[in-house]
Motif scaffolding. Structure first.
Motif, PDB file in Angstrom:
ATOM      1  N   GLY A 158     -26.251  -1.687 -28.359  1.00  0.00           N
ATOM      2  CA  GLY A 158     -26.874  -2.984 -28.557  1.00  0.00           C
ATOM      3  C   GLY A 158     -27.206  -3.294 -30.009  1.00  0.00           C
ATOM      4  O   GLY A 158     -27.572  -4.418 -30.340  1.00  0.00           O
ATOM      5  N   ASN A 159     -27.108  -2.297 -30.883  1.00  0.00           N
ATOM      6  CA  ASN A 159     -27.412  -2.487 -32.299  1.00  0.00           C
ATOM      7  C   ASN A 159     -26.207  -2.200 -33.194  1.00  0.00           C
ATOM      8  O   ASN A 159     -26.368  -1.924 -34.375  1.00  0.00           O
ATOM      9  N   GLU A 160     -25.046  -2.256 -32.609  1.00  0.00           N
ATOM     10  CA  GLU A 160     -23.841  -1.945 -33.379  1.00  0.00           C
ATOM     11  C   GLU A 160     -23.659  -2.880 -34.564  1.00  0.00           C
ATOM     12  O   GLU A 160     -23.233  -2.456 -35.644  1.00  0.00           O
ATOM     13  N   ALA A 161     -23.992  -4.155 -34.385  1.00  0.00           N
ATOM     14  CA  ALA A 161     -23.808  -5.129 -35.463  1.00  0.00           C
ATOM     15  C   ALA A 161     -24.688  -4.777 -36.669  1.00  0.00           C
ATOM     16  O   ALA A 161     -24.253  -4.900 -37.819  1.00  0.00           O
ATOM     17  N   ARG A 162     -25.896  -4.314 -36.414  1.00  0.00           N
ATOM     18  CA  ARG A 162     -26.797  -3.931 -37.509  1.00  0.00           C
ATOM     19  C   ARG A 162     -26.241  -2.728 -38.257  1.00  0.00           C
ATOM     20  O   ARG A 162     -26.215  -2.710 -39.492  1.00  0.00           O
ATOM     21  N   ALA A 163     -25.781  -1.714 -37.519  1.00  0.00           N
ATOM     22  CA  ALA A 163     -25.230  -0.510 -38.150  1.00  0.00           C
ATOM     23  C   ALA A 163     -23.990  -0.864 -38.968  1.00  0.00           C
ATOM     24  O   ALA A 163     -23.830  -0.396 -40.098  1.00  0.00           O
ATOM     25  N   LEU A 164     -23.130  -1.692 -38.415  1.00  0.00           N
ATOM     26  CA  LEU A 164     -21.917  -2.119 -39.131  1.00  0.00           C
ATOM     27  C   LEU A 164     -22.288  -2.909 -40.383  1.00  0.00           C
ATOM     28  O   LEU A 164     -21.746  -2.667 -41.468  1.00  0.00           O
ATOM     29  N   PHE A 165     -23.230  -3.840 -40.249  1.00  0.00           N
ATOM     30  CA  PHE A 165     -23.651  -4.640 -41.394  1.00  0.00           C
ATOM     31  C   PHE A 165     -24.201  -3.753 -42.503  1.00  0.00           C
ATOM     32  O   PHE A 165     -23.849  -3.910 -43.666  1.00  0.00           O
ATOM     33  N   LEU A 166     -25.084  -2.816 -42.151  1.00  0.00           N
ATOM     34  CA  LEU A 166     -25.676  -1.943 -43.170  1.00  0.00           C
ATOM     35  C   LEU A 166     -24.614  -1.099 -43.864  1.00  0.00           C
ATOM     36  O   LEU A 166     -24.659  -0.906 -45.081  1.00  0.00           O
ATOM     37  N   GLY A 167     -23.644  -0.604 -43.107  1.00  0.00           N
ATOM     38  CA  GLY A 167     -22.560   0.181 -43.704  1.00  0.00           C
ATOM     39  C   GLY A 167     -21.734  -0.640 -44.673  1.00  0.00           C
ATOM     40  O   GLY A 167     -21.389  -0.164 -45.765  1.00  0.00           O
ATOM     41  N   GLN A 168     -21.411  -1.852 -44.279  1.00  0.00           N
ATOM     42  CA  GLN A 168     -20.632  -2.715 -45.162  1.00  0.00           C
ATOM     43  C   GLN A 168     -21.460  -3.210 -46.344  1.00  0.00           C
ATOM     44  O   GLN A 168     -20.964  -3.294 -47.471  1.00  0.00           O
ATOM     45  N   ARG A 214     -36.994  -6.837 -41.850  1.00  0.00           N
ATOM     46  CA  ARG A 214     -36.928  -8.291 -41.690  1.00  0.00           C
ATOM     47  C   ARG A 214     -35.902  -8.901 -42.637  1.00  0.00           C
ATOM     48  O   ARG A 214     -35.179  -9.829 -42.265  1.00  0.00           O
ATOM     49  N   ALA A 215     -35.824  -8.373 -43.852  1.00  0.00           N
ATOM     50  CA  ALA A 215     -34.869  -8.897 -44.832  1.00  0.00           C
ATOM     51  C   ALA A 215     -33.431  -8.687 -44.371  1.00  0.00           C
ATOM     52  O   ALA A 215     -32.583  -9.565 -44.568  1.00  0.00           O
ATOM     53  N   VAL A 216     -33.163  -7.568 -43.749  1.00  0.00           N
ATOM     54  CA  VAL A 216     -31.801  -7.313 -43.268  1.00  0.00           C
ATOM     55  C   VAL A 216     -31.400  -8.335 -42.209  1.00  0.00           C
ATOM     56  O   VAL A 216     -30.266  -8.810 -42.196  1.00  0.00           O
ATOM     57  N   ARG A 217     -32.334  -8.701 -41.351  1.00  0.00           N
ATOM     58  CA  ARG A 217     -32.013  -9.731 -40.344  1.00  0.00           C
ATOM     59  C   ARG A 217     -31.638 -11.043 -41.032  1.00  0.00           C
ATOM     60  O   ARG A 217     -30.686 -11.716 -40.633  1.00  0.00           O
ATOM     61  N   LEU A 274     -31.177   1.181 -44.268  1.00  0.00           N
ATOM     62  CA  LEU A 274     -30.243   2.208 -43.810  1.00  0.00           C
ATOM     63  C   LEU A 274     -30.956   3.550 -43.657  1.00  0.00           C
ATOM     64  O   LEU A 274     -30.777   4.255 -42.657  1.00  0.00           O
ATOM     65  N   GLU A 275     -31.786   3.888 -44.632  1.00  0.00           N
ATOM     66  CA  GLU A 275     -32.555   5.134 -44.549  1.00  0.00           C
ATOM     67  C   GLU A 275     -33.457   5.131 -43.309  1.00  0.00           C
ATOM     68  O   GLU A 275     -33.509   6.122 -42.573  1.00  0.00           O
ATOM     69  N   ASP A 276     -34.147   4.023 -43.068  1.00  0.00           N
ATOM     70  CA  ASP A 276     -35.025   3.926 -41.904  1.00  0.00           C
ATOM     71  C   ASP A 276     -34.243   4.081 -40.602  1.00  0.00           C
ATOM     72  O   ASP A 276     -34.683   4.778 -39.687  1.00  0.00           O
ATOM     73  N   MET A 277     -33.086   3.428 -40.529  1.00  0.00           N
ATOM     74  CA  MET A 277     -32.274   3.526 -39.322  1.00  0.00           C
ATOM     75  C   MET A 277     -31.819   4.967 -39.096  1.00  0.00           C
ATOM     76  O   MET A 277     -31.875   5.480 -37.979  1.00  0.00           O
ATOM     77  N   LEU A 278     -31.392   5.648 -40.152  1.00  0.00           N
ATOM     78  CA  LEU A 278     -30.907   7.022 -40.012  1.00  0.00           C
ATOM     79  C   LEU A 278     -32.035   7.996 -39.660  1.00  0.00           C
ATOM     80  O   LEU A 278     -31.835   8.921 -38.874  1.00  0.00           O
ATOM     81  N   VAL A 279     -33.210   7.768 -40.208  1.00  0.00           N
ATOM     82  CA  VAL A 279     -34.369   8.607 -39.862  1.00  0.00           C
ATOM     83  C   VAL A 279     -34.743   8.389 -38.394  1.00  0.00           C
ATOM     84  O   VAL A 279     -34.968   9.356 -37.653  1.00  0.00           O
ATOM     85  N   ASP A 280     -34.777   7.133 -37.965  1.00  0.00           N
ATOM     86  CA  ASP A 280     -35.078   6.839 -36.564  1.00  0.00           C
ATOM     87  C   ASP A 280     -34.043   7.470 -35.642  1.00  0.00           C
ATOM     88  O   ASP A 280     -34.379   8.026 -34.597  1.00  0.00           O
ATOM     89  N   GLN A 318     -26.468  15.347 -27.761  1.00  0.00           N
ATOM     90  CA  GLN A 318     -26.413  14.750 -29.096  1.00  0.00           C
ATOM     91  C   GLN A 318     -25.500  13.532 -29.107  1.00  0.00           C
ATOM     92  O   GLN A 318     -25.872  12.469 -29.612  1.00  0.00           O
ATOM     93  N   ILE A 319     -24.325  13.669 -28.535  1.00  0.00           N
ATOM     94  CA  ILE A 319     -23.367  12.559 -28.507  1.00  0.00           C
ATOM     95  C   ILE A 319     -23.934  11.382 -27.724  1.00  0.00           C
ATOM     96  O   ILE A 319     -23.867  10.236 -28.165  1.00  0.00           O
ATOM     97  N   ARG A 320     -24.520  11.677 -26.563  1.00  0.00           N
ATOM     98  CA  ARG A 320     -25.095  10.604 -25.741  1.00  0.00           C
ATOM     99  C   ARG A 320     -26.277   9.939 -26.439  1.00  0.00           C
ATOM    100  O   ARG A 320     -26.435   8.718 -26.378  1.00  0.00           O
ATOM    101  N   ALA A 321     -27.109  10.736 -27.093  1.00  0.00           N
ATOM    102  CA  ALA A 321     -28.283  10.177 -27.765  1.00  0.00           C
ATOM    103  C   ALA A 321     -27.882   9.257 -28.918  1.00  0.00           C
ATOM    104  O   ALA A 321     -28.506   8.206 -29.120  1.00  0.00           O
ATOM    105  N   ILE A 322     -26.859   9.629 -29.652  1.00  0.00           N
ATOM    106  CA  ILE A 322     -26.373   8.766 -30.745  1.00  0.00           C
ATOM    107  C   ILE A 322     -25.856   7.456 -30.167  1.00  0.00           C
ATOM    108  O   ILE A 322     -26.167   6.371 -30.663  1.00  0.00           O
TER     109      ILE A 322
END
Length: 115
Positions: free
Chosen positions: A97-107, A16-19, A59-65, A87-91
């Motif tokens: 639809g969640n690219e913005a979250r992944a980008l935000f967490l990386g930055q 929730r905090a990340v949002r 970030l840890e939660d996202m990577l584990v999921d 593997q490629i398709r699953a990633i």
């Protein structure tokens, strides 16, 4: 003796905090972040002393999921080429639809490294 961390509560708070951080920016005061999360500031600081801790948990939660989703999909195949393709398709499907979250967490992990 310190109370033990409630890992489920911690994960929920981080997500929730990340949002809120994505919407408000990384410089939002912890008191405003706590208000947005409807928790008291000391509760937020107990779970996350810094913004870095929030980002790291999310970030840890996202990577584990992601790993769980990808491994489950890859396990459905036996041929190495099929497994690689799965593997490629699953990633891709995981992040679709969640690219913005992944980008935000990386930055954010880079930006908060000075915390």
């Amino acid at each position: 003796m310190a109370r033990p961390l409630d890992t489920d509560k911690r994960r929920d708070l981080a997500r929730r905090a990340v949002r809120v951080l994505q919407h408000e920016g990384l410089e939002i005061p912890m008191s405003r972040l706590a208000d947005a999360l409807e928790v008291k500031r000391p509760t937020l600081l107990y779970h996350f002393p810094t913004r870095s801790h929030i980002i790291e948990q999310a970030l840890e939660d996202m990577l584990v999921d992601q790993a769980q989703a990808v491994l489950a999909t890859v396990a459905e195949h036996s041929h190495p080429i099929d497994r690689l393709c799965a593997q490629i398709r699953a990633i891709h499907e995981f992040h679709d639809g969640n690219e913005a979250r992944a980008l935000f967490l990386g930055q954010a992990i880079a930006a908060c490294s000075q915390d």
